[in-house]
Design an enzyme around this catalytic site. Sequence first.
Site, mmCIF file in Angstrom:
data_model
loop_
_atom_site.group_PDB
_atom_site.id
_atom_site.type_symbol
_atom_site.label_atom_id
_atom_site.label_comp_id
_atom_site.label_asym_id
_atom_site.label_seq_id
_atom_site.Cartn_x
_atom_site.Cartn_y
_atom_site.Cartn_z
ATOM 1 N N ASP A 237 -17.753 16.324 17.685
ATOM 2 C CA ASP A 237 -18.561 15.807 16.582
ATOM 3 C C ASP A 237 -18.575 14.280 16.640
ATOM 4 O OD1 ASP A 237 -19.824 15.733 13.927
ATOM 5 O OD2 ASP A 237 -17.850 15.100 13.229
ATOM 6 N N ASP B 259 -19.794 11.724 13.554
ATOM 7 C CA ASP B 259 -19.396 11.094 12.293
ATOM 8 C C ASP B 259 -18.121 11.727 11.746
ATOM 9 O OD1 ASP B 259 -21.680 9.477 12.341
ATOM 10 O OD2 ASP B 259 -22.885 11.009 11.354
ATOM 11 N N LYS C 298 -23.596 24.743 14.589
ATOM 12 C CA LYS C 298 -22.976 24.232 15.816
ATOM 13 C C LYS C 298 -22.275 25.346 16.591
ATOM 14 C CE LYS C 298 -22.182 19.473 14.197
ATOM 15 N NZ LYS C 298 -21.191 18.389 14.043
ATOM 16 N N ASP D 74 -14.498 17.516 11.928
ATOM 17 C CA ASP D 74 -13.851 17.072 10.688
ATOM 18 C C ASP D 74 -14.445 17.643 9.418
ATOM 19 O OD1 ASP D 74 -15.547 14.520 9.122
ATOM 20 O OD2 ASP D 74 -16.279 15.310 11.014
ATOM 21 N N ASP E 80 -18.861 21.583 10.910
ATOM 22 C CA ASP E 80 -18.197 21.843 12.190
ATOM 23 C C ASP E 80 -17.504 23.198 12.231
ATOM 24 O OD1 ASP E 80 -18.860 19.259 13.200
ATOM 25 O OD2 ASP E 80 -17.194 18.402 12.073
#
EC number: 3.1.3.18
Length: 228
Positions: free
Chosen positions: A9, A11, A151, A174, A178
């Site tokens: 990931d 951000d 994802k 995070d 995700d």
Amino acid sequence: MACKVLVVDLDGTLTLGRNTYELSAEALLALRRARDAGIRVVLATANGLDFALTVARYLGIRDVIAENGCLVHLDGVTYELCSGDMAEVDRLVLSTGVVKPSHQNKCRKYDLAYIPLREDAVERLRDVLGPGYVVESSGYAIHVRPAGVDKGTAVKWLCQRLGVPCFQVASVGDSDVDVGMLSVSWGFAVGNATPAAKKAAKVVVDGPSGIGFKEAVEIILSGGACAP
């Protein structure tokens, strides 16, 4: 070393924290170590494809999962993993008055991003849109996309395309967006991840964001991940 692919990931994972866009120097060095070890690195982000490809170029990454799994750019070719016209959805979302559009939306196709104007914006949009659409927060924006893609579905598609078992794919993230990829691969959650991300991951590292990503890479390179 069992890990063949590392999906990461952007951000909140490669950055200094979950409330900043500044990249972590520790994370950048860890990325290079993973690439130098022969691991194929894939950037997986909620951002639009054009933005993701630009960032990936500066990170030394070729392959990208964009728009929370709606688009995959692999070996120079872009694949669409969902379909539909989001224009009417966008009008309906904005008519609620609980969000304002992200400047990226003019460059996005399926996963639309919004800035919340009320604390209950996610719940309100879920009520309005119903089960046909996913509404979730990345911590940076609220995202709306067709149901059935995330994802995680993109990572599974990637595994099939590359002929790599999912257990030989590591992922680091995070946030709630995700969860899918952390669940289907050898998932690492950084230390300041959301509760949902930590629950989905196989490993929760101590360090936050970029430092946590570095710790995850160290575990991967030491052979402590991606075992069947």
